[in-house]
Design a protein around this motif. Structure first.
Motif, PDB file in Angstrom:
ATOM      1  N   SER A 199       5.885 -13.491   9.308  1.00  0.00           N
ATOM      2  CA  SER A 199       6.562 -12.236   8.985  1.00  0.00           C
ATOM      3  C   SER A 199       5.744 -11.417   8.004  1.00  0.00           C
ATOM      4  O   SER A 199       4.908 -11.945   7.269  1.00  0.00           O
ATOM      5  N   TRP A 200       5.994 -10.117   8.020  1.00  0.00           N
ATOM      6  CA  TRP A 200       5.410  -9.165   7.086  1.00  0.00           C
ATOM      7  C   TRP A 200       6.532  -8.551   6.268  1.00  0.00           C
ATOM      8  O   TRP A 200       7.594  -8.243   6.817  1.00  0.00           O
ATOM      9  N   PHE A 201       6.296  -8.333   4.986  1.00  0.00           N
ATOM     10  CA  PHE A 201       7.223  -7.589   4.150  1.00  0.00           C
ATOM     11  C   PHE A 201       6.405  -6.474   3.520  1.00  0.00           C
ATOM     12  O   PHE A 201       5.515  -6.738   2.713  1.00  0.00           O
ATOM     13  N   GLU A 202       6.673  -5.246   3.915  1.00  0.00           N
ATOM     14  CA  GLU A 202       5.879  -4.113   3.476  1.00  0.00           C
ATOM     15  C   GLU A 202       6.526  -3.409   2.294  1.00  0.00           C
ATOM     16  O   GLU A 202       7.736  -3.204   2.267  1.00  0.00           O
ATOM     17  N   CYS A 203       5.668  -3.012   1.340  1.00  0.00           N
ATOM     18  CA  CYS A 203       6.117  -2.264   0.170  1.00  0.00           C
ATOM     19  C   CYS A 203       5.198  -1.071  -0.024  1.00  0.00           C
ATOM     20  O   CYS A 203       3.979  -1.201   0.075  1.00  0.00           O
ATOM     21  N   SER A 257      -4.235   2.147  -3.864  1.00  0.00           N
ATOM     22  CA  SER A 257      -2.906   2.758  -3.980  1.00  0.00           C
ATOM     23  C   SER A 257      -2.776   3.490  -5.312  1.00  0.00           C
ATOM     24  O   SER A 257      -3.414   3.125  -6.290  1.00  0.00           O
ATOM     25  N   ALA A 258      -1.928   4.505  -5.306  1.00  0.00           N
ATOM     26  CA  ALA A 258      -1.689   5.281  -6.520  1.00  0.00           C
ATOM     27  C   ALA A 258      -0.188   5.481  -6.687  1.00  0.00           C
ATOM     28  O   ALA A 258       0.534   5.527  -5.713  1.00  0.00           O
ATOM     29  N   PRO A 259       0.317   5.552  -7.853  1.00  0.00           N
ATOM     30  CA  PRO A 259      -0.416   5.576  -9.117  1.00  0.00           C
ATOM     31  C   PRO A 259      -0.769   4.184  -9.637  1.00  0.00           C
ATOM     32  O   PRO A 259      -1.514   4.061 -10.613  1.00  0.00           O
ATOM     33  N   TYR A 260      -0.254   3.131  -9.031  1.00  0.00           N
ATOM     34  CA  TYR A 260      -0.537   1.781  -9.503  1.00  0.00           C
ATOM     35  C   TYR A 260      -1.287   1.025  -8.419  1.00  0.00           C
ATOM     36  O   TYR A 260      -0.746   0.760  -7.352  1.00  0.00           O
ATOM     37  N   GLY A 261      -2.539   0.688  -8.684  1.00  0.00           N
ATOM     38  CA  GLY A 261      -3.380   0.050  -7.683  1.00  0.00           C
ATOM     39  C   GLY A 261      -3.169  -1.444  -7.565  1.00  0.00           C
ATOM     40  O   GLY A 261      -2.654  -2.100  -8.471  1.00  0.00           O
ATOM     41  N   GLY A 262      -3.569  -1.966  -6.433  1.00  0.00           N
ATOM     42  CA  GLY A 262      -3.393  -3.381  -6.143  1.00  0.00           C
ATOM     43  C   GLY A 262      -4.244  -4.308  -6.987  1.00  0.00           C
ATOM     44  O   GLY A 262      -3.905  -5.476  -7.153  1.00  0.00           O
ATOM     45  N   LEU A 263      -5.350  -3.812  -7.552  1.00  0.00           N
ATOM     46  CA  LEU A 263      -6.194  -4.668  -8.390  1.00  0.00           C
ATOM     47  C   LEU A 263      -5.481  -5.005  -9.702  1.00  0.00           C
ATOM     48  O   LEU A 263      -5.428  -6.166 -10.111  1.00  0.00           O
ATOM     49  N   GLY A 264      -4.921  -4.001 -10.337  1.00  0.00           N
ATOM     50  CA  GLY A 264      -4.151  -4.245 -11.560  1.00  0.00           C
ATOM     51  C   GLY A 264      -2.909  -5.068 -11.284  1.00  0.00           C
ATOM     52  O   GLY A 264      -2.537  -5.948 -12.061  1.00  0.00           O
ATOM     53  N   MET A 265      -2.287  -4.791 -10.148  1.00  0.00           N
ATOM     54  CA  MET A 265      -1.092  -5.545  -9.765  1.00  0.00           C
ATOM     55  C   MET A 265      -1.443  -7.010  -9.518  1.00  0.00           C
ATOM     56  O   MET A 265      -0.693  -7.914  -9.908  1.00  0.00           O
ATOM     57  N   CYS A 266      -2.589  -7.267  -8.899  1.00  0.00           N
ATOM     58  CA  CYS A 266      -3.029  -8.639  -8.653  1.00  0.00           C
ATOM     59  C   CYS A 266      -3.179  -9.388  -9.980  1.00  0.00           C
ATOM     60  O   CYS A 266      -2.657 -10.493 -10.137  1.00  0.00           O
ATOM     61  N   ARG A 267      -3.866  -8.772 -10.919  1.00  0.00           N
ATOM     62  CA  ARG A 267      -4.068  -9.411 -12.228  1.00  0.00           C
ATOM     63  C   ARG A 267      -2.721  -9.668 -12.911  1.00  0.00           C
ATOM     64  O   ARG A 267      -2.491 -10.737 -13.476  1.00  0.00           O
ATOM     65  N   SER A 306       0.860  -1.177   0.000  1.00  0.00           N
ATOM     66  CA  SER A 306       0.000   0.000   0.000  1.00  0.00           C
ATOM     67  C   SER A 306       0.895   1.224   0.000  1.00  0.00           C
ATOM     68  O   SER A 306       1.929   1.236   0.685  1.00  0.00           O
ATOM     69  N   ASP A 307       0.501   2.241  -0.735  1.00  0.00           N
ATOM     70  CA  ASP A 307       1.277   3.477  -0.727  1.00  0.00           C
ATOM     71  C   ASP A 307       1.002   4.294   0.530  1.00  0.00           C
ATOM     72  O   ASP A 307       1.683   5.273   0.800  1.00  0.00           O
ATOM     73  N   ASP A 308       0.028   3.868   1.327  1.00  0.00           N
ATOM     74  CA  ASP A 308      -0.380   4.591   2.534  1.00  0.00           C
ATOM     75  C   ASP A 308       0.085   3.833   3.778  1.00  0.00           C
ATOM     76  O   ASP A 308      -0.392   2.730   4.059  1.00  0.00           O
ATOM     77  N   ARG A 309       0.999   4.427   4.510  1.00  0.00           N
ATOM     78  CA  ARG A 309       1.537   3.780   5.708  1.00  0.00           C
ATOM     79  C   ARG A 309       0.443   3.461   6.726  1.00  0.00           C
ATOM     80  O   ARG A 309       0.463   2.409   7.365  1.00  0.00           O
ATOM     81  N   SER A 310      -0.545   4.340   6.874  1.00  0.00           N
ATOM     82  CA  SER A 310      -1.611   4.079   7.850  1.00  0.00           C
ATOM     83  C   SER A 310      -2.448   2.869   7.429  1.00  0.00           C
ATOM     84  O   SER A 310      -2.927   2.117   8.277  1.00  0.00           O
ATOM     85  N   THR A 311      -2.612   2.654   6.122  1.00  0.00           N
ATOM     86  CA  THR A 311      -3.320   1.455   5.657  1.00  0.00           C
ATOM     87  C   THR A 311      -2.505   0.213   5.975  1.00  0.00           C
ATOM     88  O   THR A 311      -3.057  -0.791   6.457  1.00  0.00           O
ATOM     89  N   ARG A 312      -1.198   0.263   5.728  1.00  0.00           N
ATOM     90  CA  ARG A 312      -0.350  -0.894   6.061  1.00  0.00           C
ATOM     91  C   ARG A 312      -0.419  -1.190   7.562  1.00  0.00           C
ATOM     92  O   ARG A 312      -0.548  -2.349   7.968  1.00  0.00           O
ATOM     93  N   ASP A 313      -0.341  -0.157   8.379  1.00  0.00           N
ATOM     94  CA  ASP A 313      -0.427  -0.345   9.836  1.00  0.00           C
ATOM     95  C   ASP A 313      -1.775  -0.950  10.227  1.00  0.00           C
ATOM     96  O   ASP A 313      -1.836  -1.861  11.048  1.00  0.00           O
ATOM     97  N   ALA A 314      -2.855  -0.439   9.629  1.00  0.00           N
ATOM     98  CA  ALA A 314      -4.204  -0.934   9.951  1.00  0.00           C
ATOM     99  C   ALA A 314      -4.361  -2.402   9.569  1.00  0.00           C
ATOM    100  O   ALA A 314      -4.983  -3.182  10.305  1.00  0.00           O
TER     101      ALA A 314
END
Length: 150
Positions: free
Chosen positions: A53-57, A81-91, A28-36
Protein backbone atom coordinates in the motif's frame (compact mmCIF):
# COMPACT_ATOMS: atom_id res chain seq x y z
CA UNK A 1 -3.33 13.85 1.99
CA UNK A 2 -5.02 11.03 0.17
CA UNK A 3 -6.25 7.62 1.16
CA UNK A 4 -3.94 4.62 1.04
CA UNK A 5 -3.74 2.73 -2.24
CA UNK A 6 -3.89 -1.09 -1.98
CA UNK A 7 -1.64 -2.42 -4.74
CA UNK A 8 -0.77 -5.98 -3.68
CA UNK A 9 -3.98 -7.57 -4.98
CA UNK A 10 -3.41 -10.66 -7.05
CA UNK A 11 0.40 -10.72 -6.97
CA UNK A 12 1.92 -14.00 -5.87
CA UNK A 13 5.08 -14.30 -3.79
CA UNK A 14 8.43 -14.85 -5.43
CA UNK A 15 9.37 -18.47 -6.12
CA UNK A 16 11.25 -20.07 -3.25
CA UNK A 17 9.92 -17.84 -0.50
CA UNK A 18 7.53 -15.20 0.63
CA UNK A 19 7.87 -11.73 -0.77
CA UNK A 20 8.61 -8.83 1.58
CA UNK A 21 5.59 -6.56 1.56
CA UNK A 22 5.94 -2.83 2.04
CA UNK A 23 3.57 -0.19 3.33
CA UNK A 24 5.03 3.06 2.03
CA UNK A 25 4.46 6.63 3.17
CA UNK A 26 5.14 9.02 0.28
CA UNK A 27 5.54 12.75 0.98
CA UNK A 28 5.73 15.42 -1.69
CA UNK A 29 3.90 18.70 -2.10
CA UNK A 30 3.83 18.00 -5.86
CA UNK A 31 1.17 15.55 -7.02
CA UNK A 32 3.06 14.82 -10.25
CA UNK A 33 6.13 13.83 -8.20
CA UNK A 34 4.02 11.49 -6.07
CA UNK A 35 2.52 9.97 -9.24
CA UNK A 36 5.98 9.58 -10.82
CA UNK A 37 7.34 7.82 -7.72
CA UNK A 38 4.41 5.37 -7.57
CA UNK A 39 4.72 4.57 -11.28
CA UNK A 40 8.52 4.20 -11.05
CA UNK A 41 8.39 1.84 -8.08
CA UNK A 42 5.44 -0.13 -9.43
CA UNK A 43 3.84 -3.05 -7.66
CA UNK A 44 6.95 -5.18 -7.51
CA UNK A 45 10.26 -3.27 -7.51
CA UNK A 46 12.11 -6.61 -7.14
CA UNK A 47 11.21 -10.30 -7.31
CA UNK A 48 11.01 -10.55 -3.55
CA UNK A 49 9.52 -7.11 -2.79
CA UNK A 50 5.82 -6.27 -3.16
CA UNK A 51 4.29 -2.88 -2.48
CA UNK A 52 1.21 -3.58 -0.36
CA UNK A 53 0.00 0.00 0.00
CA UNK A 54 0.87 3.66 -0.46
CA UNK A 55 -0.08 6.46 1.91
CA UNK A 56 0.39 9.83 0.24
CA UNK A 57 0.90 13.13 2.05
CA UNK A 58 1.13 16.60 0.52
CA UNK A 59 2.11 18.42 3.73
CA UNK A 60 4.72 17.89 6.41
CA UNK A 61 2.03 17.98 9.10
CA UNK A 62 0.11 15.18 7.40
CA UNK A 63 3.27 13.06 7.09
CA UNK A 64 4.16 13.58 10.74
CA UNK A 65 0.60 12.77 11.80
CA UNK A 66 0.63 9.60 9.73
CA UNK A 67 3.90 8.55 11.34
CA UNK A 68 2.33 8.96 14.77
CA UNK A 69 -0.81 6.96 13.98
CA UNK A 70 0.21 4.32 11.42
CA UNK A 71 2.96 1.78 10.80
CA UNK A 72 5.07 1.98 7.65
CA UNK A 73 7.87 -0.19 6.31
CA UNK A 74 9.42 2.58 4.20
CA UNK A 75 9.19 6.35 3.79
CA UNK A 76 9.92 8.23 0.58
CA UNK A 77 10.33 11.96 1.22
CA UNK A 78 10.75 14.66 -1.43
CA UNK A 79 13.66 16.92 -0.54
CA UNK A 80 12.38 19.53 -2.99
CA UNK A 81 9.02 19.99 -1.24
CA UNK A 82 8.19 23.42 0.13
CA UNK A 83 7.95 24.98 2.57
CA UNK A 84 9.27 21.96 4.51
CA UNK A 85 11.59 19.67 2.57
CA UNK A 86 11.98 15.94 2.93
CA UNK A 87 15.66 16.16 3.91
CA UNK A 88 14.93 18.10 7.10
CA UNK A 89 11.92 15.91 7.74
CA UNK A 90 14.08 12.79 7.37
CA UNK A 91 16.55 14.06 9.96
CA UNK A 92 13.69 15.02 12.28
CA UNK A 93 11.99 11.61 11.96
CA UNK A 94 15.26 9.74 12.58
CA UNK A 95 15.67 11.71 15.83
CA UNK A 96 12.05 11.68 17.00
CA UNK A 97 10.70 8.23 16.15
CA UNK A 98 12.01 5.16 17.95
CA UNK A 99 12.80 2.47 15.36
CA UNK A 100 12.06 4.85 12.50
CA UNK A 101 11.46 2.95 9.26
CA UNK A 102 14.06 3.33 6.52
CA UNK A 103 13.79 6.51 4.48
CA UNK A 104 14.60 7.25 0.85
CA UNK A 105 14.92 10.93 0.02
CA UNK A 106 14.45 12.54 -3.37
CA UNK A 107 17.26 15.07 -3.89
CA UNK A 108 17.47 18.01 -6.26
CA UNK A 109 20.48 16.62 -8.13
CA UNK A 110 23.07 13.82 -7.88
CA UNK A 111 25.57 16.17 -6.21
CA UNK A 112 23.21 16.45 -3.22
CA UNK A 113 24.14 13.02 -1.84
CA UNK A 114 25.95 14.79 1.02
CA UNK A 115 22.60 16.28 2.06
CA UNK A 116 21.05 12.82 2.07
CA UNK A 117 23.89 11.64 4.32
CA UNK A 118 23.36 14.66 6.62
CA UNK A 119 19.66 13.78 6.89
CA UNK A 120 20.45 10.13 7.88
CA UNK A 121 18.60 8.85 4.80
CA UNK A 122 18.90 5.14 4.00
CA UNK A 123 18.84 5.88 0.28
CA UNK A 124 18.66 8.79 -2.16
CA UNK A 125 17.36 9.25 -5.69
CA UNK A 126 17.98 12.52 -7.58
CA UNK A 127 15.49 14.53 -9.64
CA UNK A 128 14.61 14.08 -12.42
CA UNK A 129 13.42 10.66 -11.31
CA UNK A 130 14.82 7.67 -13.17
CA UNK A 131 12.30 4.78 -12.81
CA UNK A 132 15.08 2.19 -12.74
CA UNK A 133 16.98 4.02 -9.97
CA UNK A 134 13.80 4.57 -7.97
CA UNK A 135 12.77 0.89 -8.06
CA UNK A 136 16.37 -0.18 -7.35
CA UNK A 137 16.59 2.10 -4.30
CA UNK A 138 13.36 0.67 -2.86
CA UNK A 139 14.51 -2.91 -3.52
CA UNK A 140 17.94 -2.29 -1.95
CA UNK A 141 16.54 -0.67 1.18
CA UNK A 142 13.98 -3.50 1.55
CA UNK A 143 16.76 -6.10 1.15
CA UNK A 144 18.91 -4.41 3.82
CA UNK A 145 15.97 -4.30 6.22
CA UNK A 146 15.15 -7.97 5.60
CA UNK A 147 18.59 -9.10 6.81
CA UNK A 148 18.69 -6.95 9.96
CA UNK A 149 18.58 -8.95 13.20
CA UNK A 150 15.28 -8.70 15.06
Amino acid sequence: MSAPHDTAGELSPAPGGAARTLRILLYSDDRSTRDAVRVAVGRRPARDVVVESWFECATAAAAEGAMRTSAFDLLILDGESAPYGGLGMCRQFKHEFFECPPIIVLTGRPQDDWLAAWSYADGAVPHPLDPMLMAQAVAEVAAREAVKPA
